[in-house]
Design a protein around this motif. Structure first.
Motif, mmCIF file in Angstrom:
data_model
loop_
_atom_site.group_PDB
_atom_site.id
_atom_site.type_symbol
_atom_site.label_atom_id
_atom_site.label_comp_id
_atom_site.label_asym_id
_atom_site.label_seq_id
_atom_site.Cartn_x
_atom_site.Cartn_y
_atom_site.Cartn_z
ATOM 1 N N LYS A 9 0.760 -1.228 0.012
ATOM 2 C CA LYS A 9 0.093 -0.071 -0.059
ATOM 3 C C LYS A 9 0.868 1.394 -0.052
ATOM 4 O O LYS A 9 0.277 2.211 -0.678
ATOM 5 C CB LYS A 9 -0.998 -0.064 1.498
ATOM 6 C CG LYS A 9 -2.139 -0.971 1.001
ATOM 7 C CD LYS A 9 -3.112 -0.743 2.158
ATOM 8 C CE LYS A 9 -4.166 -1.458 2.036
ATOM 9 N NZ LYS A 9 -5.266 -1.274 3.197
ATOM 10 N N HIS A 25 0.845 2.800 -3.871
ATOM 11 C CA HIS A 25 0.354 1.674 -4.337
ATOM 12 C C HIS A 25 1.346 0.968 -5.345
ATOM 13 O O HIS A 25 1.639 1.691 -6.245
ATOM 14 C CB HIS A 25 -1.145 1.720 -4.762
ATOM 15 C CG HIS A 25 -1.833 0.811 -5.276
ATOM 16 N ND1 HIS A 25 -2.075 -0.259 -4.400
ATOM 17 C CD2 HIS A 25 -2.146 0.573 -6.497
ATOM 18 C CE1 HIS A 25 -2.770 -1.247 -5.139
ATOM 19 N NE2 HIS A 25 -2.679 -0.801 -6.564
ATOM 20 N N GLY A 71 0.091 1.066 -10.744
ATOM 21 C CA GLY A 71 0.967 0.961 -9.454
ATOM 22 C C GLY A 71 2.395 1.595 -9.624
ATOM 23 O O GLY A 71 2.763 1.600 -10.756
#
Length: 153
Positions: A9, A25, A71
């Motif tokens: 995260k 992320h 991401g």
């Protein structure tokens, strides 16, 4: 080439008290290089990492890659991934590539991930680093190039 992948995260890496790499992320990569590794190993690992479906879709199934979810990558060089603990009480690191071989391959991996459209942050090769991450899942996997896994071409 051996890479431990952790879905995260958030993550950061600090050298001498200074944050030198930070992501939200995405994936944290701990990257080890061995003597037999070549650019072919780098290509295999970069493609696998970019396209590995380990992020959940709307049904909670792992169907999306780091590329699919937008991401980021935090890549950390990690020679200790080639520590052999089978004998004695002190790991043997003879399978880890020397820095003059390992660093260029590590940098090639990071560049190939960038070339695939990923934002890649890094630590500092050969430095003592403190890595923080919030492992989401937790999801932790190991990707090895065929040479590292002991497979023949």
């Amino acid at each position: 080439m051996r890479v431990v992948i952790q879905r995260s995260k958030e993550a950061s890496v600090t050298v001498d008290g200074e944050i030198v790499g930070q992501i939200n992320h995405g994936l944290v990569l701990l990257v080890g290089v061995t003597h037999e590794d070549t650019e072919k190993d780098v290509d295999f690992v970069a493609d696998k990492i970019a396209n590995l479906r380990i992020f959940e879709d709307e049904d909670g199934k792992m169907n999306h890659s780091v590329l699919d979810v937008g991401g980021q990558i935090l890549s950390i060089s990690q020679f200790t991934l080639y520590g052999d603990c089978r004998k004695g009480r002190r790991p043997n690191f003879m399978s880890a590539a020397r820095p003059e071989q390992a660093e260029p391959l590590y940098e090639q991996l990071n560049q190939k991930l960038r070339d695939k459209g990923l934002h890649v942050e890094t630590g500092r090769f050969g430095k003592m680093m403190d890595v923080r991450l919030l492992n989401h899942g937790p999801v932790t996997l190991i990707v090895e190039s065929p040479v590292a896994a002991g497979e023949k071409e």
